[in-house]
Design a protein around this motif. Structure first.
Motif, mmCIF file in Angstrom:
data_model
loop_
_atom_site.group_PDB
_atom_site.id
_atom_site.type_symbol
_atom_site.label_atom_id
_atom_site.label_comp_id
_atom_site.label_asym_id
_atom_site.label_seq_id
_atom_site.Cartn_x
_atom_site.Cartn_y
_atom_site.Cartn_z
ATOM 1 N N UNK A 1 -7.901 11.455 5.042
ATOM 2 C CA UNK A 1 -7.522 10.836 3.771
ATOM 3 C C UNK A 1 -7.862 9.360 3.857
ATOM 4 N N UNK A 2 -8.238 8.767 2.715
ATOM 5 C CA UNK A 2 -8.747 7.400 2.727
ATOM 6 C C UNK A 2 -7.860 6.409 1.982
ATOM 7 N N UNK A 3 -6.748 6.888 1.445
ATOM 8 C CA UNK A 3 -5.745 5.979 0.887
ATOM 9 C C UNK A 3 -4.371 6.629 1.031
ATOM 10 N N UNK A 4 -3.332 5.836 0.855
ATOM 11 C CA UNK A 4 -1.982 6.300 1.117
ATOM 12 C C UNK A 4 -1.517 7.409 0.200
ATOM 13 N N UNK A 5 -1.820 7.291 -1.088
ATOM 14 C CA UNK A 5 -1.368 8.303 -2.039
ATOM 15 C C UNK A 5 -2.023 9.646 -1.761
ATOM 16 N N UNK A 6 -3.332 9.633 -1.482
ATOM 17 C CA UNK A 6 -4.038 10.870 -1.157
ATOM 18 C C UNK A 6 -3.454 11.518 0.093
ATOM 19 N N UNK A 7 -3.098 10.689 1.084
ATOM 20 C CA UNK A 7 -2.540 11.215 2.333
ATOM 21 C C UNK A 7 -1.239 11.961 2.082
ATOM 22 N N UNK A 8 -0.355 11.390 1.273
ATOM 23 C CA UNK A 8 0.928 12.022 0.997
ATOM 24 C C UNK A 8 0.722 13.335 0.248
ATOM 25 N N UNK B 1 0.789 20.830 9.627
ATOM 26 C CA UNK B 1 0.207 19.709 10.366
ATOM 27 C C UNK B 1 0.841 19.563 11.745
ATOM 28 N N UNK B 2 -0.002 19.382 12.760
ATOM 29 C CA UNK B 2 0.482 19.197 14.127
ATOM 30 C C UNK B 2 0.643 17.733 14.496
ATOM 31 N N UNK B 3 -0.153 16.861 13.862
ATOM 32 C CA UNK B 3 -0.074 15.437 14.200
ATOM 33 C C UNK B 3 -0.751 14.627 13.099
ATOM 34 N N UNK B 4 -0.291 13.399 12.915
ATOM 35 C CA UNK B 4 -0.868 12.494 11.919
ATOM 36 C C UNK B 4 -1.206 11.171 12.593
ATOM 37 N N UNK B 5 -2.438 10.663 12.376
ATOM 38 C CA UNK B 5 -2.756 9.293 12.761
ATOM 39 C C UNK B 5 -2.833 8.489 11.475
ATOM 40 N N UNK B 6 -2.186 7.352 11.459
ATOM 41 C CA UNK B 6 -1.945 6.631 10.212
ATOM 42 C C UNK B 6 -2.312 5.157 10.352
ATOM 43 N N UNK B 7 -3.330 4.732 9.615
ATOM 44 C CA UNK B 7 -3.714 3.326 9.617
ATOM 45 C C UNK B 7 -2.663 2.512 8.869
ATOM 46 N N UNK B 8 -2.442 1.301 9.320
ATOM 47 C CA UNK B 8 -1.432 0.451 8.693
ATOM 48 C C UNK B 8 -1.906 -0.091 7.351
ATOM 49 N N UNK C 1 0.510 1.800 5.181
ATOM 50 C CA UNK C 1 0.938 2.745 6.196
ATOM 51 C C UNK C 1 2.441 2.817 6.370
ATOM 52 N N UNK C 2 3.129 1.700 6.185
ATOM 53 C CA UNK C 2 4.589 1.700 6.308
ATOM 54 C C UNK C 2 5.221 2.610 5.265
ATOM 55 N N UNK C 3 4.735 2.475 4.022
ATOM 56 C CA UNK C 3 5.262 3.303 2.940
ATOM 57 C C UNK C 3 4.933 4.778 3.158
ATOM 58 N N UNK C 4 3.706 5.032 3.631
ATOM 59 C CA UNK C 4 3.301 6.416 3.882
ATOM 60 C C UNK C 4 4.172 7.039 4.971
ATOM 61 N N UNK C 5 4.400 6.285 6.055
ATOM 62 C CA UNK C 5 5.234 6.797 7.143
ATOM 63 C C UNK C 5 6.631 7.140 6.641
ATOM 64 N N UNK C 6 7.186 6.274 5.813
ATOM 65 C CA UNK C 6 8.524 6.525 5.271
ATOM 66 C C UNK C 6 8.543 7.789 4.415
ATOM 67 N N UNK C 7 7.494 7.995 3.598
ATOM 68 C CA UNK C 7 7.425 9.181 2.753
ATOM 69 C C UNK C 7 7.232 10.446 3.583
ATOM 70 N N UNK C 8 6.394 10.367 4.620
ATOM 71 C CA UNK C 8 6.183 11.525 5.483
ATOM 72 C C UNK C 8 7.473 11.921 6.188
ATOM 73 N N UNK C 9 8.238 10.922 6.620
ATOM 74 C CA UNK C 9 9.492 11.211 7.311
ATOM 75 C C UNK C 9 10.521 11.854 6.372
ATOM 76 N N UNK C 10 10.415 11.595 5.086
ATOM 77 C CA UNK C 10 11.342 12.219 4.144
ATOM 78 C C UNK C 10 11.115 13.727 4.069
ATOM 79 N N UNK C 11 9.846 14.136 4.146
ATOM 80 C CA UNK C 11 9.536 15.566 4.018
ATOM 81 C C UNK C 11 9.404 16.255 5.368
ATOM 82 N N UNK C 12 9.162 15.486 6.429
ATOM 83 C CA UNK C 12 9.061 16.071 7.769
ATOM 84 C C UNK C 12 9.595 15.089 8.804
ATOM 85 N N UNK C 13 10.848 15.249 9.216
ATOM 86 C CA UNK C 13 11.416 14.339 10.219
ATOM 87 C C UNK C 13 10.785 14.483 11.591
ATOM 88 N N UNK C 14 10.029 15.566 11.821
ATOM 89 C CA UNK C 14 9.587 15.857 13.183
ATOM 90 C C UNK C 14 8.087 15.771 13.428
#
Length: 240
Positions: free
Chosen positions: A30-37, A47-54, A61-74
């Protein structure tokens, strides 16, 4: 391994795609935060793992990480950050990343860190899949604390400590397995992150901070700082 790389620099993505292909990983980009979410939410549990540019367009990336953690804490997350941005590295960890790699990075280094994080995540998943829902066997039990590695349940004074990320769980288990033993940051990097100490203690400190916040939701603080040395687990006075 099914991997999502969120990176707006297409040349970096194309380079890493060759390395991922060599590893025979199922890599998506994914090439932008909204597309990634959106892409992550389309099949959250695959998904087994995510690499996330800041630094990303539309949503950083901070906002994306927060959104990902809402739907998947692990889901394991590796943050890619600028080398000279210490505050961003720490904040990234505090927002839910399990590890970070500084830019510019060696592809081989990133592959090694992905493998280390994935390996520990797989061990946890295997343990969870083997556990029966009625399994009440706790492999770490102290006066006021219980931890089950198979079901990933953690209780302090019979109150559940919830939403622990894989690294937070591993960190708590490592400390609790040997109550009142002091672990240096270097030791915790080796035991929990599964790679040699490389001179950066902020990874441990940021995870300790998030872990403490979750512990304090249910009871007194049992992860204690030993100034100038490191951290220890002590629940001896947790029921007072």
């Amino acid at each position: 391994m099914k991997l999502l790389m969120v990176e707006d620099n297409k040349s970096v993505s194309e380079m890493m795609a060759m390395f991922f292909k060599k590893e025979k990983w199922d890599a998506h980009f994914s090439y932008d935060g909204e597309e990634a979410i959106e892409k992550f939410k389309d099949d959250t549990n695959s998904w087994d793992i995510v690499t996330l540019d800041l630094n990303l367009p539309k949503m950083d990336g901070m906002q994306v990480a927060a959104e990902l953690r809402k739907v998947s804490p692990t889901v394991p997350i590796i943050m890619l950050t600028a080398r000279d941005s210490e505050s961003d590295q720490v904040l990234g960890l505090e927002m839910g990343a399990d590890d970070y790699v500084t830019k510019p990075f060696s592809p081989i280094t990133l592959i090694a860190r992905i493998k280390a994080l994935y390996r520990r995540s797989e061990l946890n998943t295997i343990g969870s899949s083997e556990a029966d829902e009625s399994d009440e066997t706790f492999d770490v039990v102290t006066e006021n604390f219980r931890l089950n590695s198979k079901t990933r349940e953690v209780y302090l004074n019979n109150e559940a400590i919830t939403d622990l990320t894989p690294k937070e769980f591993d960190l708590l288990k490592t400390l609790a397995t040997k109550p009142r033993q002091v672990f240096s940051r270097e030791q915790l990097l080796q035991l929990v992150w599964d790679y040699e100490y490389y001179g950066d203690e902020r990874t441990v400190d940021a995870h300790i901070k998030k872990l403490r916040q979750k512990i304090e939701k249910v009871g007194p603080q049992v992860v204690q700082t030993v100034w100038g040395v490191g951290y220890k687990f002590d629940d001896s006075g947790a029921n007072q």
